[in-house]
Write a protein that holds these residues in place. Sequence first.
Motif, mmCIF file in Angstrom:
data_model
loop_
_atom_site.group_PDB
_atom_site.id
_atom_site.type_symbol
_atom_site.label_atom_id
_atom_site.label_comp_id
_atom_site.label_asym_id
_atom_site.label_seq_id
_atom_site.Cartn_x
_atom_site.Cartn_y
_atom_site.Cartn_z
ATOM 1 N N ASN A 93 0.852 -1.187 0.000
ATOM 2 C CA ASN A 93 0.000 0.000 0.000
ATOM 3 C C ASN A 93 0.885 1.233 0.000
ATOM 4 O OD1 ASN A 93 -2.570 -1.252 0.102
ATOM 5 N ND2 ASN A 93 -2.258 -1.710 2.266
ATOM 6 N N PHE A 94 0.345 2.331 -0.476
ATOM 7 C CA PHE A 94 1.139 3.554 -0.598
ATOM 8 C C PHE A 94 0.420 4.707 0.086
ATOM 9 C CE2 PHE A 94 2.072 7.515 -2.888
ATOM 10 C CZ PHE A 94 3.445 7.582 -2.696
ATOM 11 N N THR A 95 1.170 5.483 0.881
ATOM 12 C CA THR A 95 0.640 6.688 1.518
ATOM 13 C C THR A 95 1.475 7.873 1.082
ATOM 14 O OG1 THR A 95 -0.073 5.439 3.477
ATOM 15 C CG2 THR A 95 0.115 7.829 3.704
ATOM 16 N N LYS A 96 0.846 8.819 0.396
ATOM 17 C CA LYS A 96 1.564 10.016 -0.046
ATOM 18 C C LYS A 96 1.948 10.856 1.167
ATOM 19 C CE LYS A 96 1.148 14.109 -3.015
ATOM 20 N NZ LYS A 96 1.669 15.040 -1.988
ATOM 21 N N LEU A 97 3.144 11.405 1.145
ATOM 22 C CA LEU A 97 3.615 12.267 2.225
ATOM 23 C C LEU A 97 3.885 13.666 1.688
ATOM 24 C CD1 LEU A 97 6.185 9.875 3.967
ATOM 25 C CD2 LEU A 97 3.829 10.352 4.670
ATOM 26 N N ASP A 98 3.378 14.663 2.395
ATOM 27 C CA ASP A 98 3.636 16.050 2.015
ATOM 28 C C ASP A 98 4.913 16.579 2.659
ATOM 29 O OD1 ASP A 98 1.155 16.829 0.431
ATOM 30 O OD2 ASP A 98 0.276 15.966 2.249
ATOM 31 N N ALA A 99 5.285 15.993 3.785
ATOM 32 C CA ALA A 99 6.522 16.356 4.477
ATOM 33 C C ALA A 99 6.814 15.294 5.526
ATOM 34 C CB ALA A 99 6.411 17.736 5.130
ATOM 35 N N ALA A 100 8.045 15.303 6.020
ATOM 36 C CA ALA A 100 8.440 14.372 7.078
ATOM 37 C C ALA A 100 9.140 15.151 8.184
ATOM 38 C CB ALA A 100 9.355 13.282 6.534
ATOM 39 N N PHE A 101 8.824 14.796 9.413
ATOM 40 C CA PHE A 101 9.399 15.438 10.594
ATOM 41 C C PHE A 101 10.222 14.376 11.331
ATOM 42 C CE2 PHE A 101 8.082 18.759 14.034
ATOM 43 C CZ PHE A 101 9.387 18.833 14.471
#
Length: 349
Positions: A93-101
């Motif tokens: 499965n794939f989850t789009k990420l807008d940013a990572a902290f």
Amino acid sequence: MKKKNIAILFGGASAEYLISLQSAYAVITHLDTDKYVPVLVGVTKQGHWFHYRGDAEDILSDTWCDPKYCVQAFISPCRKNTGLVEFDTDGPNFTKLDAAFPIMHGSFGEDGTVQGLLELAGIRIVGCGTLASAICMDKDVAHKLAAREGIAVPPSMTFARKADLGEIKATAEALGYPVFVKPVKAGSSFGISKVVDFSSLPVAVEEALKYDTRIILEKEIEGFEVGCAVLGNDELTVGELDEVELKRGFFDYREKYNLITAKIHVPARISAEKASEVKQIASKLYRLFRCSGFARIDFFVDLNGKILFNEVNTIPGFTTHSRYPAMMKSAGLDFGTVVNKLIEMAVAP
């Protein structure tokens, strides 16, 4: 407005694993969920990555790695699908990420390795990027760059793992005891020893080498330590300085996280002129090292009032009671505001 997916990376194969869990918990519980969806990515001490869907409380208690709530996952380096790939029972499965902290202190988290993966994947980073993270984690490189800009640093010398003990002894004597023996790349004072004569030097070297392949011998600076919290990219917000007051010994791991005899004063008990000087040097170093987002920059102030650069923490302790948030709070920014301002800077167009 559609909510943005923000990966919160925590844990990691580092001696600072448990500290990361505390910092991540604080970030997760102060995230503005009206704007952001937290995607929790936990990394075990063994370096195994999981998408975690359980309660934040279990992160704090280090009981998070439970098959009921964890699915093996990794950050995809492919820019065609910028995000998190997980291997569920139904397949990938794939989850789009807008940013990572990344809230991963120390090695394999704060040293540019995770930041490099995120930059390769085209994922925006909350905090410092690869270059700044790598420079600041390496005490030797950071000190040499600072010195070239005319910023004072403690006298020191670096040695590789196979260095001759006699040479290390001669350097310690030339620097003059007491000296500190440190891993070149480590945080939270892991592997650091204060050495007052040769009798304890071999043990101190051995201890430092548990955390890195290189060590640094550094002359003790008589005086006290101050910290400076910096926030921002182009425009910087500088928090109030803090001061570490020690009754005995040095600011080691036990003192940093338990304050047994140490006290932290915010603001630091120094003159306004000296505080302004520290802030100016901190801002200069922040830009020199190409920092972004946030960092805590630490200094020594010697008995004559001279300021010497100590180190930069690109992912400083980040609980509500940690030094960086306390300095920002004293400057008028509470913890939740700092967390969400950092994310806003990362996702801004």
